[in-house]
Write a protein that holds these residues in place. Structure first.
Motif, mmCIF file in Angstrom:
data_model
loop_
_atom_site.group_PDB
_atom_site.id
_atom_site.type_symbol
_atom_site.label_atom_id
_atom_site.label_comp_id
_atom_site.label_asym_id
_atom_site.label_seq_id
_atom_site.Cartn_x
_atom_site.Cartn_y
_atom_site.Cartn_z
ATOM 1 N N LYS A 81 0.802 -1.225 0.000
ATOM 2 C CA LYS A 81 0.000 0.000 0.000
ATOM 3 C C LYS A 81 0.837 1.277 0.000
ATOM 4 O O LYS A 81 0.282 2.371 -0.030
ATOM 5 N N ILE A 82 2.146 1.152 0.016
ATOM 6 C CA ILE A 82 3.002 2.342 -0.009
ATOM 7 C C ILE A 82 2.956 2.940 -1.413
ATOM 8 O O ILE A 82 3.255 2.255 -2.391
ATOM 9 N N PRO A 83 2.575 4.210 -1.544
ATOM 10 C CA PRO A 83 2.549 4.813 -2.877
ATOM 11 C C PRO A 83 3.956 4.965 -3.445
ATOM 12 O O PRO A 83 4.888 5.336 -2.728
ATOM 13 N N ILE A 84 4.073 4.648 -4.741
ATOM 14 C CA ILE A 84 5.356 4.733 -5.436
ATOM 15 C C ILE A 84 5.207 5.668 -6.629
ATOM 16 O O ILE A 84 4.244 5.567 -7.395
ATOM 17 N N VAL A 85 6.195 6.546 -6.779
ATOM 18 C CA VAL A 85 6.327 7.364 -7.980
ATOM 19 C C VAL A 85 7.656 6.972 -8.609
ATOM 20 O O VAL A 85 8.699 7.077 -7.960
ATOM 21 N N MET A 86 7.610 6.497 -9.843
ATOM 22 C CA MET A 86 8.850 6.174 -10.549
ATOM 23 C C MET A 86 9.329 7.423 -11.257
ATOM 24 O O MET A 86 8.574 8.079 -11.966
ATOM 25 N N VAL A 87 10.605 7.748 -11.033
ATOM 26 C CA VAL A 87 11.233 8.927 -11.616
ATOM 27 C C VAL A 87 12.421 8.409 -12.419
ATOM 28 O O VAL A 87 13.413 7.976 -11.847
ATOM 29 N N SER A 88 12.285 8.437 -13.756
ATOM 30 C CA SER A 88 13.275 7.782 -14.601
ATOM 31 C C SER A 88 13.710 8.689 -15.741
ATOM 32 O O SER A 88 12.950 9.535 -16.197
ATOM 33 N N ASP A 89 14.950 8.490 -16.207
ATOM 34 C CA ASP A 89 15.453 9.269 -17.344
ATOM 35 C C ASP A 89 14.720 8.947 -18.634
ATOM 36 O O ASP A 89 14.374 9.834 -19.395
ATOM 37 N N TRP A 90 14.514 7.664 -18.891
ATOM 38 C CA TRP A 90 13.907 7.254 -20.159
ATOM 39 C C TRP A 90 12.822 6.225 -19.909
ATOM 40 O O TRP A 90 13.035 5.026 -20.095
ATOM 41 N N PRO A 91 11.638 6.676 -19.494
ATOM 42 C CA PRO A 91 10.544 5.706 -19.298
ATOM 43 C C PRO A 91 10.173 5.043 -20.634
ATOM 44 O O PRO A 91 9.938 5.730 -21.617
ATOM 45 N N THR A 92 10.173 3.735 -20.646
ATOM 46 C CA THR A 92 9.819 2.986 -21.853
ATOM 47 C C THR A 92 8.408 2.420 -21.700
ATOM 48 O O THR A 92 7.911 2.280 -20.583
ATOM 49 N N PRO A 93 7.758 2.056 -22.812
ATOM 50 C CA PRO A 93 6.427 1.430 -22.712
ATOM 51 C C PRO A 93 6.456 0.166 -21.845
ATOM 52 O O PRO A 93 5.534 -0.075 -21.065
ATOM 53 N N MET A 95 8.445 -0.426 -19.305
ATOM 54 C CA MET A 95 8.524 0.006 -17.908
ATOM 55 C C MET A 95 7.166 0.517 -17.430
ATOM 56 O O MET A 95 6.737 0.212 -16.318
ATOM 57 N N PHE A 96 6.468 1.290 -18.268
ATOM 58 C CA PHE A 96 5.133 1.770 -17.918
ATOM 59 C C PHE A 96 4.205 0.598 -17.610
ATOM 60 O O PHE A 96 3.470 0.622 -16.624
ATOM 61 N N ASP A 97 4.215 -0.433 -18.467
ATOM 62 C CA ASP A 97 3.344 -1.591 -18.261
ATOM 63 C C ASP A 97 3.651 -2.295 -16.944
ATOM 64 O O ASP A 97 2.759 -2.647 -16.183
ATOM 65 N N LYS A 98 4.939 -2.500 -16.672
ATOM 66 C CA LYS A 98 5.337 -3.181 -15.441
ATOM 67 C C LYS A 98 4.970 -2.335 -14.221
ATOM 68 O O LYS A 98 4.463 -2.842 -13.229
ATOM 69 N N ALA A 99 5.205 -1.031 -14.322
ATOM 70 C CA ALA A 99 4.868 -0.125 -13.218
ATOM 71 C C ALA A 99 3.368 -0.125 -12.967
ATOM 72 O O ALA A 99 2.919 -0.134 -11.821
ATOM 73 N N GLN A 100 2.578 -0.117 -14.042
ATOM 74 C CA GLN A 100 1.125 -0.140 -13.887
ATOM 75 C C GLN A 100 0.686 -1.441 -13.211
ATOM 76 O O GLN A 100 -0.176 -1.429 -12.331
ATOM 77 N N SER A 101 1.290 -2.558 -13.596
ATOM 78 C CA SER A 101 0.973 -3.846 -12.972
ATOM 79 C C SER A 101 1.277 -3.833 -11.483
ATOM 80 O O SER A 101 0.618 -4.506 -10.698
ATOM 81 N N ALA A 102 2.300 -3.060 -11.091
ATOM 82 C CA ALA A 102 2.711 -2.986 -9.688
ATOM 83 C C ALA A 102 1.903 -1.950 -8.909
ATOM 84 O O ALA A 102 2.087 -1.808 -7.703
ATOM 85 N N GLY A 103 1.028 -1.204 -9.589
ATOM 86 C CA GLY A 103 0.230 -0.198 -8.896
ATOM 87 C C GLY A 103 0.961 1.104 -8.646
ATOM 88 O O GLY A 103 0.583 1.877 -7.762
ATOM 89 N N VAL A 104 2.012 1.383 -9.419
ATOM 90 C CA VAL A 104 2.755 2.641 -9.275
ATOM 91 C C VAL A 104 1.809 3.802 -9.587
ATOM 92 O O VAL A 104 1.034 3.745 -10.549
ATOM 93 N N ILE A 105 1.861 4.863 -8.773
ATOM 94 C CA ILE A 105 0.956 6.008 -8.925
ATOM 95 C C ILE A 105 1.274 6.807 -10.185
ATOM 96 O O ILE A 105 0.389 7.152 -10.953
ATOM 97 N N HIS A 106 2.546 7.145 -10.383
ATOM 98 C CA HIS A 106 2.985 7.919 -11.546
ATOM 99 C C HIS A 106 4.316 7.386 -12.036
ATOM 100 O O HIS A 106 5.141 6.947 -11.233
ATOM 101 N N VAL A 107 4.534 7.479 -13.348
ATOM 102 C CA VAL A 107 5.856 7.274 -13.940
ATOM 103 C C VAL A 107 6.193 8.596 -14.608
ATOM 104 O O VAL A 107 5.465 9.067 -15.480
ATOM 105 N N VAL A 108 7.281 9.225 -14.142
ATOM 106 C CA VAL A 108 7.605 10.584 -14.561
ATOM 107 C C VAL A 108 9.039 10.652 -15.067
ATOM 108 O O VAL A 108 9.946 10.070 -14.462
ATOM 109 N N ASN A 109 9.241 11.389 -16.139
ATOM 110 C CA ASN A 109 10.592 11.670 -16.619
ATOM 111 C C ASN A 109 11.256 12.593 -15.600
ATOM 112 O O ASN A 109 10.620 13.514 -15.084
ATOM 113 N N LYS A 110 12.527 12.365 -15.309
ATOM 114 C CA LYS A 110 13.229 13.175 -14.300
ATOM 115 C C LYS A 110 13.141 14.667 -14.594
ATOM 116 O O LYS A 110 13.014 15.479 -13.682
ATOM 117 N N SER A 111 13.188 15.039 -15.865
ATOM 118 C CA SER A 111 13.141 16.467 -16.203
ATOM 119 C C SER A 111 11.761 17.078 -15.945
ATOM 120 O O SER A 111 11.649 18.288 -15.793
#
Length: 132
Positions: A81-93, A95-111
């Motif tokens: 239940k801990i909210p996760i925000v992924m902050v990555s240089d180059w989010p790939t499709p 990675m987005f799919d895997k993050a969504q499966s894990a319930g990640v709240i946001h996937v954001v480019n570092k910039s």
């Protein structure tokens, strides 16, 4: 000043990005304690000892990927239940799919990363349950 009420764990191996995220946290979140882990193993050790309110997670780490670590956490009832925000240089499709499966709240480019993503995650009641 009040006591720190929540803990943010930054899992990021770049010292530059650690400091950048820490500055955003310090500026926008006065009652949040910030801990930093440079590897997934350090993150596991922190989480075994301390309550964690939110995780800001890079994907490319020396000992694995953040997306796989997010999946690992989603399968653990103690951490799911801990909210996760992924902050990555180059989010790939992928990675987005895997993050969504894990319930990640946001996937954001570092910039593009900023306090609004942390606010959204801290105000998110719980990560959604993983669908099998």
């Amino acid at each position: 000043m009040g006591a720190k009420t929540q803990t943010c764990l930054i899992v990021e191996d770049s010292k530059f990005d650690q400091e950048r995220i820490r500055r955003i946290m310090d500026k926008s979140f006065k009652n949040v304690f910030v801990a930093v882990a440079a590897t997934i193993e350090e993150a596991r050790e922190h989480m075994a000892r301390y309550q964690t309110s939110i995780i800001l997670l890079d994907n490319n780490l020396p000992d694995g990927t953040g997306a796989n670590f997010a999946l690992e956490l989603s399968e653990n009832p103690e951490f799911s239940k801990i909210p996760i925000v992924m902050v990555s240089d180059w989010p790939t499709p992928f990675m987005f799919d895997k993050a969504q499966s894990a319930g990640v709240i946001h996937v954001v480019n570092k910039s593009d990363f900023g306090a609004r993503y942390i606010h959204a995650a801290l105000n998110h009641n719980a990560r959604p349950k993983r669908v099998s």
